[in-house]
Design a protein around this motif. Structure first.
Motif, PDB file in Angstrom:
ATOM      1  N   THR A  44      26.969  16.669  14.232  1.00 25.76           N
ATOM      2  CA  THR A  44      27.587  17.474  15.275  1.00 25.76           C
ATOM      3  C   THR A  44      26.678  18.603  15.720  1.00 25.76           C
ATOM      4  O   THR A  44      26.472  18.831  16.906  1.00 25.76           O
ATOM      5  CB  THR A  44      28.931  18.059  14.782  1.00 25.76           C
ATOM      6  OG1 THR A  44      29.797  16.983  14.431  1.00 25.76           O
ATOM      7  CG2 THR A  44      29.556  18.928  15.868  1.00 25.76           C
ATOM      8  N   VAL A  45      26.105  19.314  14.757  1.00 19.76           N
ATOM      9  CA  VAL A  45      25.324  20.486  15.113  1.00 19.76           C
ATOM     10  C   VAL A  45      23.955  20.125  15.653  1.00 19.76           C
ATOM     11  O   VAL A  45      23.316  20.939  16.289  1.00 19.76           O
ATOM     12  CB  VAL A  45      25.155  21.426  13.902  1.00 19.76           C
ATOM     13  CG1 VAL A  45      26.492  21.914  13.434  1.00 19.76           C
ATOM     14  CG2 VAL A  45      24.386  20.743  12.785  1.00 19.76           C
ATOM     15  N   LEU A 101       6.128  13.678  28.035  1.00 23.54           N
ATOM     16  CA  LEU A 101       6.703  15.021  28.086  1.00 23.54           C
ATOM     17  C   LEU A 101       8.209  14.960  28.250  1.00 23.54           C
ATOM     18  O   LEU A 101       8.964  15.584  27.491  1.00 23.54           O
ATOM     19  CB  LEU A 101       6.071  15.805  29.240  1.00 23.54           C
ATOM     20  CG  LEU A 101       6.722  17.155  29.560  1.00 23.54           C
ATOM     21  CD1 LEU A 101       6.509  18.136  28.414  1.00 23.54           C
ATOM     22  CD2 LEU A 101       6.160  17.723  30.865  1.00 23.54           C
ATOM     23  N   TYR A 102       8.683  14.208  29.247  1.00 21.10           N
ATOM     24  CA  TYR A 102      10.115  14.147  29.513  1.00 21.10           C
ATOM     25  C   TYR A 102      10.863  13.516  28.343  1.00 21.10           C
ATOM     26  O   TYR A 102      11.987  13.928  28.020  1.00 21.10           O
ATOM     27  CB  TYR A 102      10.387  13.358  30.795  1.00 21.10           C
ATOM     28  CG  TYR A 102       9.767  13.970  32.034  1.00 21.10           C
ATOM     29  CD1 TYR A 102       9.337  15.297  32.056  1.00 21.10           C
ATOM     30  CD2 TYR A 102       9.609  13.214  33.200  1.00 21.10           C
ATOM     31  CE1 TYR A 102       8.769  15.852  33.186  1.00 21.10           C
ATOM     32  CE2 TYR A 102       9.044  13.770  34.337  1.00 21.10           C
ATOM     33  CZ  TYR A 102       8.617  15.087  34.326  1.00 21.10           C
ATOM     34  OH  TYR A 102       8.055  15.637  35.447  1.00 21.10           O
ATOM     35  N   HIS A 103      10.258  12.529  27.714  1.00 21.70           N
ATOM     36  CA  HIS A 103      10.881  11.885  26.563  1.00 21.70           C
ATOM     37  C   HIS A 103      11.043  12.889  25.422  1.00 21.70           C
ATOM     38  O   HIS A 103      12.102  12.949  24.768  1.00 21.70           O
ATOM     39  CB  HIS A 103      10.027  10.696  26.126  1.00 21.70           C
ATOM     40  CG  HIS A 103      10.710   9.778  25.153  1.00 21.70           C
ATOM     41  ND1 HIS A 103      10.704  10.007  23.785  1.00 21.70           N
ATOM     42  CD2 HIS A 103      11.436   8.642  25.337  1.00 21.70           C
ATOM     43  CE1 HIS A 103      11.379   9.033  23.178  1.00 21.70           C
ATOM     44  NE2 HIS A 103      11.830   8.210  24.094  1.00 21.70           N
ATOM     45  N   ALA A 104      10.016  13.681  25.189  1.00 17.80           N
ATOM     46  CA  ALA A 104      10.077  14.670  24.114  1.00 17.80           C
ATOM     47  C   ALA A 104      11.081  15.768  24.429  1.00 17.80           C
ATOM     48  O   ALA A 104      11.852  16.189  23.562  1.00 17.80           O
ATOM     49  CB  ALA A 104       8.689  15.269  23.877  1.00 17.80           C
ATOM     50  N   ALA A 134      16.926  18.595  21.169  1.00 19.55           N
ATOM     51  CA  ALA A 134      18.198  19.027  20.583  1.00 19.55           C
ATOM     52  C   ALA A 134      18.927  17.855  19.951  1.00 19.55           C
ATOM     53  O   ALA A 134      20.150  17.807  19.919  1.00 19.55           O
ATOM     54  CB  ALA A 134      19.081  19.687  21.628  1.00 19.55           C
ATOM     55  N   THR A 135      18.161  16.910  19.402  1.00 16.53           N
ATOM     56  CA  THR A 135      18.745  15.778  18.688  1.00 16.53           C
ATOM     57  C   THR A 135      18.291  15.820  17.238  1.00 16.53           C
ATOM     58  O   THR A 135      17.520  16.701  16.829  1.00 16.53           O
ATOM     59  CB  THR A 135      18.292  14.447  19.319  1.00 16.53           C
ATOM     60  OG1 THR A 135      16.897  14.238  19.053  1.00 16.53           O
ATOM     61  CG2 THR A 135      18.527  14.439  20.816  1.00 16.53           C
ATOM     62  N   ALA A 136      18.748  14.850  16.492  1.00 10.40           N
ATOM     63  CA  ALA A 136      18.329  14.788  15.089  1.00 10.40           C
ATOM     64  C   ALA A 136      16.825  14.579  14.965  1.00 10.40           C
ATOM     65  O   ALA A 136      16.240  14.864  13.918  1.00 10.40           O
ATOM     66  CB  ALA A 136      19.076  13.656  14.384  1.00 10.40           C
ATOM     67  N   GLY A 137      16.190  14.114  16.021  1.00  9.03           N
ATOM     68  CA  GLY A 137      14.740  13.923  15.996  1.00  9.03           C
ATOM     69  C   GLY A 137      13.984  15.071  16.605  1.00  9.03           C
ATOM     70  O   GLY A 137      12.854  14.890  17.085  1.00  9.03           O
ATOM     71  N   GLY A 173      13.550  24.162  21.436  1.00  7.13           N
ATOM     72  CA  GLY A 173      13.421  23.345  20.235  1.00  7.13           C
ATOM     73  C   GLY A 173      13.192  24.159  18.980  1.00  7.13           C
ATOM     74  O   GLY A 173      13.783  23.886  17.928  1.00  7.13           O
ATOM     75  N   LEU A 174      12.345  25.161  19.080  1.00 10.23           N
ATOM     76  CA  LEU A 174      12.067  26.000  17.914  1.00 10.23           C
ATOM     77  C   LEU A 174      13.302  26.816  17.521  1.00 10.23           C
ATOM     78  O   LEU A 174      13.577  27.013  16.340  1.00 10.23           O
ATOM     79  CB  LEU A 174      10.884  26.924  18.210  1.00 10.23           C
ATOM     80  CG  LEU A 174       9.530  26.211  18.368  1.00 10.23           C
ATOM     81  CD1 LEU A 174       8.458  27.185  18.851  1.00 10.23           C
ATOM     82  CD2 LEU A 174       9.111  25.587  17.031  1.00 10.23           C
ATOM     83  N   ASN A 175      14.049  27.269  18.510  1.00 10.58           N
ATOM     84  CA  ASN A 175      15.279  28.014  18.217  1.00 10.58           C
ATOM     85  C   ASN A 175      16.324  27.111  17.574  1.00 10.58           C
ATOM     86  O   ASN A 175      17.053  27.523  16.665  1.00 10.58           O
ATOM     87  CB  ASN A 175      15.844  28.633  19.500  1.00 10.58           C
ATOM     88  CG  ASN A 175      15.038  29.823  19.955  1.00 10.58           C
ATOM     89  OD1 ASN A 175      14.411  30.509  19.141  1.00 10.58           O
ATOM     90  ND2 ASN A 175      15.033  30.081  21.259  1.00 10.58           N
ATOM     91  N   VAL A 176      16.380  25.870  18.041  1.00 15.89           N
ATOM     92  CA  VAL A 176      17.309  24.908  17.444  1.00 15.89           C
ATOM     93  C   VAL A 176      16.950  24.678  15.990  1.00 15.89           C
ATOM     94  O   VAL A 176      17.811  24.651  15.108  1.00 15.89           O
ATOM     95  CB  VAL A 176      17.290  23.588  18.234  1.00 15.89           C
ATOM     96  CG1 VAL A 176      18.009  22.488  17.453  1.00 15.89           C
ATOM     97  CG2 VAL A 176      17.952  23.775  19.588  1.00 15.89           C
ATOM     98  N   ARG A 177      15.675  24.523  15.711  1.00 13.73           N
ATOM     99  CA  ARG A 177      15.237  24.239  14.341  1.00 13.73           C
ATOM    100  C   ARG A 177      15.562  25.404  13.413  1.00 13.73           C
ATOM    101  O   ARG A 177      15.920  25.218  12.244  1.00 13.73           O
ATOM    102  CB  ARG A 177      13.728  23.967  14.322  1.00 13.73           C
ATOM    103  CG  ARG A 177      13.226  23.579  12.943  1.00 13.73           C
ATOM    104  CD  ARG A 177      11.856  22.955  13.002  1.00 13.73           C
ATOM    105  NE  ARG A 177      10.853  23.872  13.517  1.00 13.73           N
ATOM    106  CZ  ARG A 177       9.584  23.531  13.757  1.00 13.73           C
ATOM    107  NH1 ARG A 177       9.183  22.285  13.551  1.00 13.73           N
ATOM    108  NH2 ARG A 177       8.724  24.411  14.216  1.00 13.73           N
TER     109      ARG A 177
END
Length: 394
Positions: free
Chosen positions: A360-361, A297-300, A305-308, A339-343
């Protein structure tokens, strides 16, 4: 020949063997009684549960004996010094206060009054009485006891002074409960002072020399909670050295500590540190264990907010929330929302501004403290460690 350890334990438990009766002879001078106490406490530092259980009885027996000692015995300075040592080693302050009132102790009254004030929790009085006492001007044992007290009295205002005093205790009383207590305290103080090199050296020393101490269990819990607060615990380049220190702990303690560090790093937006600590937990756990699930969980969360972020979101969605604590369920939900908002937002941002590179983004800083009430609760729990650092009982 009966051993010293056996003598003090038999004395403390009140067993009526002939040898024990000889040891418990009322004519024994006070300094010898306190030596028995110190030998018992040194066994406690080595992890002797029997000695630990015997200590309260021994303290009471010595206190009762002190009140029966002839006044002439207290004229001997080492007996009067032993009275103060007894007090600072867990003895009843009422006993020493009674001797003080009888005016029989042959020792600087300032030391006696300061020690009584400290044990009774009158911090300001203790500071006023003991501030100018030079531990090195006293015999080693009493000097170390006074230095330990002084370090506790100044720790909030002068970390450097507290550290120097604890160094002195460790120097003059190696292998004793006094050294064990000094190490426990100093480790947290140098952490507050952000001296990682000394923190590392002291922690390794403690785990090597006193890992079996009766007090080591409580120490590990405080260590886990406190180390996560120190700024160096959030610096990825120091992580391998932190691992070396924590390798001296049992695997269960390591797992708990790394999980705490990982979650704290998330709270503070230190995603790289959160990833490192979570990855360490996965190495120390079985795949179907609750700790392994929390590490996933913590890893995910750290990767949303990264490229992954796509893989991170998929991982978060795969984690069965029924197997998580309430706090971690809230963390999972908040991370998914972010995460969904970032995507959704990032492609639009990139399309509208060609000057912004995808790299950058794709790496905004996550501030979970603004999006999760649960983190506020977690931070309050961590703040409790600040009070624990002030603990003065051995």
């Amino acid at each position: 020949m009966i051993s010293c350890r056996t003598i003090v334990i038999v004395l403390a438990m009140g067993i009526g063997a002939a040898d024990a009766q000889q040891v418990d002879d009322a004519s024994r001078p006070p300094y010898q009684m306190v030596r028995s106490l110190q030998m018992l406490q040194d066994q406690i530092a080595r992890g002797d549960l029997e000695a630990h259980n015997a200590q309260p009885a021994l303290l009471k027996r010595i206190g009762d004996s002190f009140l029966k000692v002839d006044a002439s015995s207290w004229k001997e300075p080492r007996n009067s010094r032993a009275a103060v040592t007894f007090l600072l080693s867990g003895g009843a302050p009422q006993v020493i206060a009674t001797l003080r009132a009888r005016n029989v102790l042959n020792i600087d009254e300032t030391i006696v009054d300061g020690a009584i004030a400290y044990v009774e929790g009158r911090t300001d009085d203790a500071k006023a009485k003991l501030a100018h006492i030079k531990p090195r001007s006293l015999p080693a044992t009493l000097g170390a006891e006074i230095a330990l007290v002084q370090s506790a009295l100044v720790a909030q205002d002068d970390l450097k002074a507290a550290i120097a005093l604890l160094d002195e205790v460790r120097l003059v009383m190696p292998g004793t409960l006094l050294e064990e207590a000094a190490l426990r305290r100093e480790i947290f103080i140098v952490g507050q002072d952000d001296d990682f090199d000394k923190f590392e050296a002291l922690a390794v020393r403690y785990f090597r020399r006193f890992r079996h101490s009766i007090y080591a269990g409580n120490f590990r819990q405080r260590f886990a909670l406190s180390v996560a607060r120190f700024s160096f615990a959030q610096q990825p380049d120091r992580f391998p050295r932190l691992v070396t220190v924590l390798d001296h702990l049992d695997r269960s303690s390591q797992r708990g500590l790394y999980l705490l560090i990982s979650r704290t790093a998330l709270v503070r937006g230190k995603t790289e540190m959160a990833l490192l600590a979570a990855e360490r937990v996965t190495e120390l756990t079985e795949e179907d264990s609750p700790e392994h699930l929390r590490a996933r969980l913590y890893h995910a969360v750290a990767r949303v907010a990264t490229a992954g972020h796509g893989k991170a979101i998929a991982e978060l969605e795969r984690i069965d929330k029924t197997k998580l604590s309430e706090r971690d369920v809230e963390l999972q939900a908040a991370a998914l929302a972010i995460g969904l908002n970032v995507r959704k937002a990032l492609p639009e941002a990139a399309k509208n501004d060609d000057s912004i590179s995808p790299k950058t983004v794709m790496r905004p800083r996550i501030d979970f403290s603004q999006s999760m009430a649960v983190v506020d609760h977690a931070q309050k729990l961590l703040d409790l460690s600040q009070q624990q650092l002030k603990e003065t009982n051995r």
